[in-house]
Design a protein around this motif. Structure first.
Motif, short mmCIF file in Angstrom:
data_model
loop_
_atom_site.label_atom_id
_atom_site.label_comp_id
_atom_site.label_asym_id
_atom_site.label_seq_id
_atom_site.Cartn_x
_atom_site.Cartn_y
_atom_site.Cartn_z
N GLY A 148 0.79 -1.22 0.00
CA GLY A 148 0.00 0.00 0.00
C GLY A 148 0.82 1.28 0.00
N VAL A 149 2.13 1.16 -0.19
CA VAL A 149 3.00 2.33 -0.22
C VAL A 149 2.87 3.04 -1.56
N LEU A 150 2.63 2.28 -2.59
CA LEU A 150 2.55 2.80 -3.95
C LEU A 150 1.22 2.36 -4.55
N LYS A 151 0.54 3.29 -5.19
CA LYS A 151 -0.73 2.96 -5.84
C LYS A 151 -0.45 2.44 -7.25
N PRO A 152 -1.30 1.56 -7.76
CA PRO A 152 -1.07 1.02 -9.11
C PRO A 152 -0.89 2.09 -10.18
N HIS A 153 -1.67 3.18 -10.11
CA HIS A 153 -1.50 4.22 -11.13
C HIS A 153 -0.15 4.92 -11.01
N GLU A 154 0.42 4.96 -9.79
CA GLU A 154 1.75 5.56 -9.62
C GLU A 154 2.82 4.67 -10.26
N PHE A 155 2.63 3.36 -10.15
CA PHE A 155 3.54 2.40 -10.79
C PHE A 155 3.52 2.64 -12.30
N GLU A 156 2.32 2.80 -12.86
CA GLU A 156 2.18 3.04 -14.28
C GLU A 156 2.86 4.36 -14.67
N GLU A 157 2.70 5.39 -13.87
CA GLU A 157 3.33 6.68 -14.16
C GLU A 157 4.85 6.57 -14.14
N ILE A 158 5.39 5.81 -13.19
CA ILE A 158 6.84 5.62 -13.11
C ILE A 158 7.35 4.93 -14.37
N LEU A 159 6.65 3.86 -14.79
CA LEU A 159 7.05 3.14 -16.00
C LEU A 159 6.95 4.04 -17.23
N GLU A 160 5.89 4.83 -17.31
CA GLU A 160 5.72 5.73 -18.47
C GLU A 160 6.82 6.78 -18.51
N THR A 161 7.19 7.33 -17.37
CA THR A 161 8.26 8.33 -17.32
C THR A 161 9.59 7.72 -17.74
N ALA A 162 9.88 6.54 -17.23
CA ALA A 162 11.12 5.85 -17.60
C ALA A 162 11.13 5.52 -19.09
N ASP A 204 9.44 7.00 -21.51
CA ASP A 204 9.55 8.22 -22.31
C ASP A 204 10.96 8.80 -22.28
N SER A 205 11.64 8.69 -21.14
CA SER A 205 13.00 9.22 -21.08
C SER A 205 13.93 8.46 -22.01
N HIS A 206 13.71 7.17 -22.16
CA HIS A 206 14.53 6.40 -23.09
C HIS A 206 14.07 6.60 -24.54
N ALA A 207 12.77 6.68 -24.74
CA ALA A 207 12.24 6.85 -26.09
C ALA A 207 12.71 8.17 -26.71
N ASN A 208 12.94 9.18 -25.87
CA ASN A 208 13.33 10.50 -26.36
C ASN A 208 14.80 10.84 -26.12
N ALA A 209 15.59 9.86 -25.72
CA ALA A 209 16.98 10.12 -25.36
C ALA A 209 17.86 10.36 -26.59
N SER A 210 18.85 11.19 -26.39
CA SER A 210 19.85 11.43 -27.42
C SER A 210 21.02 10.49 -27.19
N VAL A 220 21.25 5.32 -29.53
CA VAL A 220 19.81 5.45 -29.69
C VAL A 220 19.17 4.06 -29.69
N ALA A 221 19.82 3.10 -30.31
CA ALA A 221 19.30 1.71 -30.33
C ALA A 221 19.21 1.14 -28.92
N ASP A 222 20.20 1.42 -28.07
CA ASP A 222 20.16 0.95 -26.68
C ASP A 222 18.96 1.56 -25.96
N HIS A 223 18.75 2.86 -26.16
CA HIS A 223 17.61 3.52 -25.52
C HIS A 223 16.29 2.97 -26.05
N ARG A 224 16.21 2.68 -27.34
CA ARG A 224 14.99 2.10 -27.90
C ARG A 224 14.71 0.74 -27.29
N ARG A 225 15.75 -0.08 -27.11
CA ARG A 225 15.57 -1.39 -26.49
C ARG A 225 15.06 -1.23 -25.06
N ALA A 226 15.62 -0.29 -24.33
CA ALA A 226 15.16 -0.04 -22.95
C ALA A 226 13.70 0.41 -22.95
#
Length: 84
Positions: free
Chosen positions: A30-44, A46-52, A58-64
């Protein structure tokens, strides 16, 4: 023995499994709500999808980003269960 210039896939997989298990444990307690887990994954993701390119290509970031998409998809699939 691994060469210093090669990525250690075992280390990466172990870190990924540890982080995913930690997140599920935080939800279970109960420390983390399911929607917070989803937000964490989405942020991570997106940071790799948009990384330079830099230390990693770029291929490493795409794989991540793709791995994070798979985890997010899997977590959405079991959202109604007792785990998430």
């Amino acid at each position: 023995m691994d060469r210093p210039d090669e990525p250690d896939i075992g280390l990466a997989l172990a870190a990924l499994a540890l982080c995913e298990s930690l997140m599920v444990s935080l939800i279970d307690k109960g420390v983390l709500k399911p929607h917070e887990f989803e937000e964490i994954l989405e942020t991570a993701r997106d940071s790799h999808a948009n990384a330079s390119p830099g230390t990693y290509s770029v291929a490493d970031h795409r794989r991540a980003a793709n791995i994070l998409r798979m985890i997010l998809h899997r977590s959405n699939g079991i959202r109604g269960s007792s785990r998430l």
